[in-house]
Scaffold this motif. Structure first.
Motif, PDB file in Angstrom:
ATOM      1  N   ASP A  72      33.662  66.419  14.440  1.00  0.00           N
ATOM      2  CA  ASP A  72      33.057  66.985  13.228  1.00  0.00           C
ATOM      3  C   ASP A  72      34.086  67.774  12.413  1.00  0.00           C
ATOM      4  O   ASP A  72      34.112  67.695  11.183  1.00  0.00           O
TER       5      ASP A  72
ATOM      6  N   LYS B 296      36.678  65.542  10.648  1.00  0.00           N
ATOM      7  CA  LYS B 296      36.126  64.926   9.445  1.00  0.00           C
ATOM      8  C   LYS B 296      36.245  65.823   8.219  1.00  0.00           C
ATOM      9  O   LYS B 296      36.228  65.351   7.090  1.00  0.00           O
ATOM     10  N   THR B 297      36.279  67.143   8.429  1.00  0.00           N
ATOM     11  CA  THR B 297      36.268  68.062   7.284  1.00  0.00           C
ATOM     12  C   THR B 297      37.549  68.872   7.158  1.00  0.00           C
ATOM     13  O   THR B 297      37.785  69.490   6.131  1.00  0.00           O
TER      14      THR B 297
ATOM     15  N   ASP C 183      28.935  65.266   6.382  1.00  0.00           N
ATOM     16  CA  ASP C 183      30.036  65.688   7.254  1.00  0.00           C
ATOM     17  C   ASP C 183      30.222  67.203   7.198  1.00  0.00           C
ATOM     18  O   ASP C 183      30.515  67.838   8.200  1.00  0.00           O
ATOM     19  N   ASP C 184      30.052  67.774   6.015  1.00  0.00           N
ATOM     20  CA  ASP C 184      30.139  69.232   5.911  1.00  0.00           C
ATOM     21  C   ASP C 184      29.033  69.884   6.728  1.00  0.00           C
ATOM     22  O   ASP C 184      29.263  70.851   7.443  1.00  0.00           O
TER      23      ASP C 184
ATOM     24  N   ALA D  29      27.520  68.596   9.312  1.00  0.00           N
ATOM     25  CA  ALA D  29      27.792  68.404  10.738  1.00  0.00           C
ATOM     26  C   ALA D  29      28.774  69.464  11.235  1.00  0.00           C
ATOM     27  O   ALA D  29      28.611  70.038  12.310  1.00  0.00           O
TER      28      ALA D  29
END
Lengths: 85, 148, 148, 85
Positions: free
Chosen positions: B106, B109-110, B133-134, B136
Motif C-alpha cells: 500500500d 503504491k503511494t 490507493d491513497d 488503502a
C-alpha cells in the motif's frame, strides 16, 4: 544558491527536460517558491507547473511538502502522483 | 533484507525460498503485481526509489515482527501478464507477515517514485494515480502498532 | 481452482506462475506456512479435508473478487523448515487478493481437519489448538462482504 | 440404526481405534447422545470422550455441533480442535 532540479514522467515530457542545474534568486528558499520561479518561465513551464496541477515534490530524494526549505546543493524533484506497484 | 529495482524479471519461487531458510520463520506472506491487458513502460527516480522502499520496509519493521523481507520492483518496458513487483515478508507470525506485506504494498503504491505509461491502441497515456490507493495507504495511519 | 492435500512437497514458484496466467489478473497474494524448529507428523481426515477447504474457498469467493485460487496442504512426516501449506489467490484487485488469502488461511487453521504431532527431544506431543487462531478466524465474522 | 464412527489424532490414540461400524440403540439420535453412549463403555472411552474434554465433531464430513442429528448410514467423527495450517 545553486540547486539541481529533476523532472519525471508527464512533467518531464511536458517540459522536454529531465534535469537542470539552477542558480536561484535570493528570495527563493522553498519548494513552493521554486515552483513559482519556474512557472514564471511561461509556456510549457506555466502549464506543467500550474498551481491547479496536483504535483508531488521531493528534496534530496525524500518526499517533501511545498513549504519544505531548499538549501544550496539540494536535489529537488517535481513529478505527478506516483503509480507504481 | 533485499531491495532491488531492476529491469529484469524475477523468480518468485526462488525469492520466497530464499527468505524461508530460517527455522524461526513459520510464515511467509507475499504479493506479486502483474501487468493486466495493456503494455506499459515504468519510469522511476533512481536513487530515491530504493531509498523510499527502504524507508517503507523500516516502518513496517517498527510495526510488526518481520524476520526478513524482499522487495523487487521492475522498471522499463513491460508486456501484459509480466510481473511488476514482488513483496515477500517472513515472520514468526502469520498475522504479522500478512499485515507487513500489505502495508508495504500500500505504501509502495503511494510513496515510491514509479510512474506507469500505458501503450493503448489509441496511443500512450500516463496512468492516473488512484484515490483508492491513497485510501488503502491511509488505513494504516489509523491502526498503528499494537496499542501504541 | 486447485485444492490438493498431499504428502509431497510443492513448488511455490510454479503454483504462483500457474494462477498468474490470465491478463485480467493484476494481483496474486500468497502465503506459505513452514515447520519451525520441531519435526512433526500431520494427520488429517481424508475426504473431509478437501471438502472443508473447498467450502472455505467458496466462502471467500462470495466475499471478494477471486479470479483463481490454489490451496495445497501437506500431511505426513515433516522436518524443520519444510513447507506445510500454500494459499495463493489471484484477483483483479490487490485488496481482495490479500483479504481472501488471509481469510482462507485463518479459516483453514480452525476448520480444516489437520492435527500436528510434534517430535521433541522429550517425546511426541499433540499440538494444542490456539485461541489466537480462533480469534483470527472470528475477526472475519465482524467484517462480512461490503456492507452486506 | 447403523452408523460409521471415526476417531482422529489424540482421540484415536487414546481409544486405540480409528474407526468402527456401530449399531445404535433407538434413543441415540444426536452427536451428544452418541458421545454419551460411547462414554458408557468406560475406561479409555470415559476418559477420551469425557464431557470436560473439548472435542470437535463432524457428520458426513461437515463440522457439526453436539445437537446435530444422526441418520442411519451417517459417518460421525470425533476429534480434538484442529491444528493444521
Amino acid at each position: 544558491m545553486k540547486v539541481r532540479v529533476l523532472y519525471f514522467a508527464s512533467v518531464r515530457e511536458k517540459l522536454g527536460r529531465d534535469a537542470e542545474e539552477l542558480e536561484l534568486p535570493a528570495d527563493v528558499s522553498t519548494i513552493a517558491g521554486l515552483r513559482t520561479h519556474l512557472r514564471a518561465r511561461g509556456g510549457a513551464w506555466a502549464e506543467a507547473l500550474a498551481e491547479s496541477r496536483l504535483l508531488r515534490t521531493a528534496v534530496n530524494q525524500d518526499m517533501a511538502p511545498p513549504a519544505a526549505a531548499i538549501k544550496p546543493g539540494d536535489e529537488v524533484a517535481f513529478f505527478p502522483p506516483v503509480t507504481g506497484g | 533484507m533485499k531491495i532491488s529495482v531492476q529491469m529484469d524479471d524475477f523468480d518468485v519461487g526462488f525469492e520466497i525460498k530464499s527468505i524461508s531458510k530460517n527455522n524461526s520463520i513459520g510464515a511467509v506472506a507475499s504479493f506479486v503485481g502483474l501487468v493486466r491487458d495493456v503494455a506499459m513502460t515504468l519510469e522511476h527516480y533512481p536513487g530515491m526509489t530504493e531509498r523510499a522502499i527502504g524507508k517503507i520496509v523500516e516502518e513496517a519493521k517498527t510495526r510488526w515482527q518481520v524476520t526478513d523481507c524482499t522487495v523487487i520492483h521492475r522498471y522499463g518496458a513491460l508486456e501484459p501478464n509480466d510481473q511488476i513487483v514482488l513483496v515477500a515478508v517472513a515472520s514468526g507470525h502469520r498475522g504479522d507477515a500478512f499485515a507487513a506485506c500489505e502495508f508495504i504494498m500500500d505504501y509502495l503504491k503511494t510513496r515510491a517514485p514509479f510512474w506507469k505509461k500505458e501503450q493503448t491502441a489509441a496511443g500512450t497515456r500516463w496512468v492516473e494515480a488512484k484515490t483508492s490507493d491513497d485510501r488503502a495507504a491511509d488505513r494504516w495511519e489509523e491502526r498503528k502498532p499494537d496499542a501504541a
